[in-house]
Design a protein around this motif. Structure first.
Motif, PDB file in Angstrom:
ATOM      1  N   LYS A 145      -1.526  64.928  45.130  1.00 14.60           N
ATOM      2  CA  LYS A 145      -2.072  63.649  45.091  1.00 14.60           C
ATOM      3  C   LYS A 145      -1.525  63.195  43.363  1.00 14.60           C
ATOM      4  N   VAL A 146      -1.252  61.894  43.398  1.00 13.36           N
ATOM      5  CA  VAL A 146      -0.593  61.572  42.123  1.00 13.36           C
ATOM      6  C   VAL A 146      -1.656  60.239  41.610  1.00 13.36           C
ATOM      7  N   GLY A 179       4.715  54.557  29.060  1.00 12.37           N
ATOM      8  CA  GLY A 179       3.685  54.931  27.892  1.00 12.37           C
ATOM      9  C   GLY A 179       2.444  55.515  28.483  1.00 12.37           C
ATOM     10  N   GLY A 180       2.095  55.039  29.862  1.00 14.45           N
ATOM     11  CA  GLY A 180       0.821  55.487  30.240  1.00 14.45           C
ATOM     12  C   GLY A 180       0.755  56.989  30.763  1.00 14.45           C
ATOM     13  N   GLN A 181      -0.183  57.458  31.265  1.00 17.53           N
ATOM     14  CA  GLN A 181      -0.536  58.756  31.689  1.00 17.53           C
ATOM     15  C   GLN A 181      -0.284  58.937  33.201  1.00 17.53           C
ATOM     16  N   VAL A 182       0.251  59.926  33.615  1.00 14.20           N
ATOM     17  CA  VAL A 182       0.143  60.369  35.030  1.00 14.20           C
ATOM     18  C   VAL A 182      -0.079  61.617  35.279  1.00 14.20           C
ATOM     19  N   THR A 183      -0.836  61.896  36.340  1.00  7.89           N
ATOM     20  CA  THR A 183      -1.450  63.197  36.738  1.00  7.89           C
ATOM     21  C   THR A 183      -0.953  63.351  38.112  1.00  7.89           C
ATOM     22  N   ILE A 184      -0.555  64.457  38.288  1.00 11.48           N
ATOM     23  CA  ILE A 184       0.140  64.867  39.636  1.00 11.48           C
ATOM     24  C   ILE A 184      -0.814  66.170  39.991  1.00 11.48           C
ATOM     25  N   GLN A 185      -1.331  66.390  41.192  1.00 20.22           N
ATOM     26  CA  GLN A 185      -2.137  67.645  41.538  1.00 20.22           C
ATOM     27  C   GLN A 185      -1.439  67.936  42.730  1.00 20.22           C
ATOM     28  N   GLY A 186      -1.478  69.237  42.795  1.00 23.56           N
ATOM     29  CA  GLY A 186      -0.571  70.050  43.896  1.00 23.56           C
ATOM     30  C   GLY A 186      -0.904  71.541  44.155  1.00 23.56           C
ATOM     31  N   GLN A 245      -1.843  71.423  38.276  1.00 23.91           N
ATOM     32  CA  GLN A 245      -1.717  69.956  37.906  1.00 23.91           C
ATOM     33  C   GLN A 245      -0.866  69.968  36.895  1.00 23.91           C
ATOM     34  N   ILE A 246      -0.172  68.763  36.845  1.00 22.70           N
ATOM     35  CA  ILE A 246       0.871  68.328  35.496  1.00 22.70           C
ATOM     36  C   ILE A 246       0.073  66.885  35.134  1.00 22.70           C
ATOM     37  N   VAL A 247      -0.052  66.819  33.820  1.00 22.12           N
ATOM     38  CA  VAL A 247      -0.313  65.754  33.068  1.00 22.12           C
ATOM     39  C   VAL A 247       0.821  65.449  32.290  1.00 22.12           C
ATOM     40  N   GLY A 285      14.106  75.932  41.323  1.00 25.09           N
ATOM     41  CA  GLY A 285      14.858  75.411  42.314  1.00 25.09           C
ATOM     42  C   GLY A 285      14.615  74.949  43.609  1.00 25.09           C
ATOM     43  N   LYS A 286      13.074  75.121  43.826  1.00 31.55           N
ATOM     44  CA  LYS A 286      12.749  74.685  44.965  1.00 31.55           C
ATOM     45  C   LYS A 286      12.109  73.380  45.058  1.00 31.55           C
ATOM     46  N   GLN A 287      12.244  72.545  45.698  1.00 28.86           N
ATOM     47  CA  GLN A 287      11.880  71.046  45.678  1.00 28.86           C
ATOM     48  C   GLN A 287      10.358  70.991  46.421  1.00 28.86           C
ATOM     49  N   SER A 288       9.667  70.331  45.662  1.00 31.51           N
ATOM     50  CA  SER A 288       8.230  69.905  46.375  1.00 31.51           C
ATOM     51  C   SER A 288       8.382  68.843  47.459  1.00 31.51           C
ATOM     52  N   THR A 289       7.369  68.630  48.286  1.00 32.07           N
ATOM     53  CA  THR A 289       7.072  67.629  48.946  1.00 32.07           C
ATOM     54  C   THR A 289       7.078  66.472  48.187  1.00 32.07           C
ATOM     55  N   GLY A 290       7.337  65.295  48.699  1.00 27.07           N
ATOM     56  CA  GLY A 290       7.322  64.124  47.953  1.00 27.07           C
ATOM     57  C   GLY A 290       6.097  63.311  47.796  1.00 27.07           C
ATOM     58  N   LEU A 291       5.823  62.282  47.055  1.00 29.12           N
ATOM     59  CA  LEU A 291       4.723  61.395  47.079  1.00 29.12           C
ATOM     60  C   LEU A 291       5.439  59.924  46.519  1.00 29.12           C
ATOM     61  N   PRO A 292       4.917  58.966  47.295  1.00 29.15           N
ATOM     62  CA  PRO A 292       5.433  57.528  46.643  1.00 29.15           C
ATOM     63  C   PRO A 292       4.684  57.312  45.459  1.00 29.15           C
TER      64      PRO A 292
END
Length: 95
Positions: free
Chosen positions: A9-10, A17-24, A61-63, A83-90
């Motif tokens: 989830k993103v 300048g806003g905040q993004v949180t990525i969950q995985g 989680q990445i903030v 070096g390993k790429q994650s699944t992608g999210l729009p």
């Protein structure tokens, strides 16, 4: 054995300048990974968030803050760990 990072989830679109949180899962840490935005569906190209944009990074989680030079508009978001790429999210950066 190396595990492929998985994005679950993103947060909603943010402005520069806003905040993004990525969950995985299996997201590693800031020393071994990077976040790429604006890539195509296969994860090629795009904009790599600078380390200075990362506020916190755990295995689940990445903030981060959207830098002022991040591309505006819709695209794909990926995390690369050792070096390993994650699944992608729009994801899109709002004007």
């Amino acid at each position: 054995m190396t595990v492929t990072p998985v994005l679950i989830k993103v947060s909603e679109a943010a402005t520069r300048g806003g905040q993004v949180t990525i969950q995985g899962r299996y997201l590693g840490g800031p020393g071994t990974g990077q976040v790429r935005l604006g890539a195509d569906e296969g994860g090629k190209g795009g904009y790599v968030f600078p380390a200075s944009a990362i506020q916190s990074w755990t295995d689940s989680q990445i903030v981060m803050t959207v830098p002022t030079d991040a591309p505006v508009g819709g695209s794909w978001l990926f995390v690369e760990v050792a070096g390993k790429q994650s699944t992608g999210l729009p994801y899109s950066v709002r004007q």
